[in-house]
Design a protein around this motif. Structure first.
Motif, PDB file in Angstrom:
ATOM      1  N   UNK A  30       0.963  -1.236  -0.013  1.00  0.00           N
ATOM      2  CA  UNK A  30      -0.028   0.172   0.066  1.00  0.00           C
ATOM      3  C   UNK A  30       0.820   1.295   0.011  1.00  0.00           C
ATOM      4  N   UNK A  31       0.502   2.350  -0.622  1.00  0.00           N
ATOM      5  CA  UNK A  31       1.320   3.522  -0.700  1.00  0.00           C
ATOM      6  C   UNK A  31       1.486   4.192   0.652  1.00  0.00           C
ATOM      7  N   UNK A  32       0.657   4.254   1.597  1.00  0.00           N
ATOM      8  CA  UNK A  32       0.883   4.524   3.054  1.00  0.00           C
ATOM      9  C   UNK A  32      -0.209   3.672   3.731  1.00  0.00           C
ATOM     10  N   UNK A  33      -0.010   3.994   4.994  1.00  0.00           N
ATOM     11  CA  UNK A  33      -1.334   3.216   5.970  1.00  0.00           C
ATOM     12  C   UNK A  33      -2.108   4.049   6.706  1.00  0.00           C
ATOM     13  N   UNK A  34      -2.511   5.355   6.031  1.00  0.00           N
ATOM     14  CA  UNK A  34      -3.365   5.959   6.784  1.00  0.00           C
ATOM     15  C   UNK A  34      -4.805   5.281   6.383  1.00  0.00           C
ATOM     16  N   UNK A  35      -5.798   5.709   7.431  1.00  0.00           N
ATOM     17  CA  UNK A  35      -7.086   5.067   7.092  1.00  0.00           C
ATOM     18  C   UNK A  35      -7.750   5.172   5.813  1.00  0.00           C
ATOM     19  N   UNK A  36      -7.737   6.686   5.377  1.00  0.00           N
ATOM     20  CA  UNK A  36      -8.273   7.105   4.277  1.00  0.00           C
ATOM     21  C   UNK A  36      -7.518   6.298   3.053  1.00  0.00           C
ATOM     22  N   UNK A  37      -6.154   6.192   2.965  1.00  0.00           N
ATOM     23  CA  UNK A  37      -5.487   5.629   1.969  1.00  0.00           C
ATOM     24  C   UNK A  37      -5.604   4.207   1.760  1.00  0.00           C
TER      25      UNK A  37
END
Length: 207
Positions: A132-139
């Motif tokens: 995943x590109x990052x692990x923020x909730x929205x992402x």
């Protein structure tokens, strides 16, 4: 008896005046959903008056204004209700260390506690979705093509999105393990597993 991820879980999210209850920050909103067998069966949401004004940054970030909080119930009243809501269920949050600090602090103020164990969907996602590109909730919601129609940084919506992400991760883990039930304790263990050993851990369990 081993608790599985199909048992009753509470997925929760706090909005707060700042980053640390140790620095005097307070909760201003709690949102939570109860998951049973992968389905949301109950919701909890409450604005709470922290007894002081929130900054313009927090107002803009959350959409929760001082005017909204002025008519909200005190933190203590809402947290008594929430303590009854969670009962002895296990708990899930995205970046759980943050939410756990505020849960512990706010319940401590009213001499309440909880029996359930915490799992962090953020830490689990870093193991399960390493690409995943990052692990923020929205992402992660976008990464997994999870349907979303609402405003992030409001507690109930964030808890609902975390619940959907959690169910997606559990399904993906179960598929890799070739099993129908994933123990909650295994998810907790996976969250602490070095990323380069995740595949081996899943393969070992499957075998």
């Amino acid at each position: 008896m081993t608790q599985t991820c199909a048992d009753s879980l509470i997925v929760l999210d706090f909005e707060t005046t700042g980053l640390s209850p140790d620095m005097g920050d307070r909760a201003i909103e709690i949102g939570a959903v109860r998951l049973q067998k992968g389905e949301v069966v109950e919701r909890f949401q409450g604005l709470m008056n922290p007894g002081k004004r929130v900054s313009r940054f927090i107002e803009n970030y959350t959409g929760i204004t001082n005017q909204m909080l002025s008519s909200a119930a005190p933190c203590e009243e809402v947290m008594h209700q929430f303590a009854n809501f969670i009962g002895d269920s296990n708990l899930v949050a995205h970046n759980a260390s943050f939410d756990k600090r505020f849960l512990d602090a706010e319940l401590g103020r009213i001499s309440q506690s909880y029996q359930g164990q915490f799992a962090c969907s953020l830490l689990v996602s870093r193991r399960v979705y390493q690409q995943a590109p990052n692990h923020k909730l929205g992402s992660l919601v976008s990464y997994k093509n999870i349907q979303s129609e609402g405003q992030f940084h409001r507690a109930l919506y964030d808890s609902e999105m975390t619940a959907k992400l959690w169910m997606a991760m559990v399904d993906d883990i179960a598929s890799q393990m070739d099993t129908k039930e994933v123990p909650f304790s295994f998810i907790q263990k996976l969250a602490k597993t070095p990323k380069n050993k995740v595949e081996a851990v899943l393969s070992k369990v499957k075998g």
